[in-house]
Design an enzyme around this catalytic site. Sequence first.
Site, PDB file in Angstrom:
ATOM      1  N   ALA A 158       0.844  -1.193   0.000  1.00 26.82           N
ATOM      2  CA  ALA A 158       0.000   0.000   0.000  1.00 26.82           C
ATOM      3  C   ALA A 158       0.876   1.239   0.000  1.00 26.82           C
ATOM      4  O   ALA A 158       2.057   1.190   0.334  1.00 26.82           O
ATOM      5  CB  ALA A 158      -0.915  -0.003   1.225  1.00 26.82           C
ATOM      6  N   ASP A 159       0.260   2.343  -0.384  1.00 31.66           N
ATOM      7  CA  ASP A 159       0.924   3.642  -0.286  1.00 31.66           C
ATOM      8  C   ASP A 159      -0.129   4.696  -0.007  1.00 31.66           C
ATOM      9  O   ASP A 159      -1.253   4.610  -0.494  1.00 31.66           O
ATOM     10  CB  ASP A 159       1.684   3.987  -1.568  1.00 31.66           C
ATOM     11  CG  ASP A 159       2.588   5.191  -1.343  1.00 31.66           C
ATOM     12  OD1 ASP A 159       3.498   5.088  -0.492  1.00 31.66           O
ATOM     13  OD2 ASP A 159       2.380   6.219  -1.985  1.00 31.66           O
ATOM     14  N   THR A 160       0.255   5.670   0.809  1.00 28.26           N
ATOM     15  CA  THR A 160      -0.653   6.731   1.213  1.00 28.26           C
ATOM     16  C   THR A 160       0.035   8.069   1.021  1.00 28.26           C
ATOM     17  O   THR A 160       1.205   8.220   1.357  1.00 28.26           O
ATOM     18  CB  THR A 160      -1.068   6.546   2.695  1.00 28.26           C
ATOM     19  OG1 THR A 160      -1.691   5.264   2.826  1.00 28.26           O
ATOM     20  CG2 THR A 160      -2.030   7.628   3.148  1.00 28.26           C
ATOM     21  N   ALA A 169      -3.594   3.830  -1.781  1.00 26.68           N
ATOM     22  CA  ALA A 169      -3.705   2.766  -2.786  1.00 26.68           C
ATOM     23  C   ALA A 169      -3.308   1.433  -2.175  1.00 26.68           C
ATOM     24  O   ALA A 169      -2.398   1.355  -1.350  1.00 26.68           O
ATOM     25  CB  ALA A 169      -2.808   3.073  -3.981  1.00 26.68           C
TER      26      ALA A 169
END
Length: 192
Positions: free
Chosen positions: A70-72, A107
């Site tokens: 994930a990435d934020t 994401a």
Amino acid sequence: MTKQIVLASASPRRRELLDQIGVSYRVHVVDIDETPLLNELPRAYVTRIAAEKSAACCSQLNVGKPVLAADTAVVVQGRIMGKPQDFEHARQMLELLSGQTHQVYSAVSVRGDNRHEQAVSITDVTFRALTGNEIKAYWRTGEPRDKAGAYAIQGFASIFIQSIKGSFSGVVGLPLFETAQLLERQGIKIIT
């Protein structure tokens, strides 16, 4: 308990969120360049980074389990805010957030069974106005040092949040609604 997935993340917050919904995991941290590309839009950025993390993990391991990454990103007026380099950088970020609504893009990328699927959560977060003294005191807590946008909604910064519209868990770092959907398509049932 058998590990259901591989989590390509060092984030303790993502581990806590997976624990919250009962997904067991093994952690495998990957190191990729997270620099935004020139003129890269926030949605494209978080989607690309999450995909690169899951791809890097798959290339390093030969596992028969789904890999989740994930990435934020905190986005103010279309600008992607990274993690603060020092107090002055954090102060600038928090002053931009003060009294404003910004977006948090989160994401999720899941790879398994020769499939790659992704989802993106976008949440509007509204901060109340912050004083200079509050920003200094918040910095002294240590909390903003390794956080995108220099704040953690699940920590002390929760007192600054006037409202959110969207996914609380997405702001923390892993949108659980989207994560559960992707994992269930990989055969991992959250509630059975």
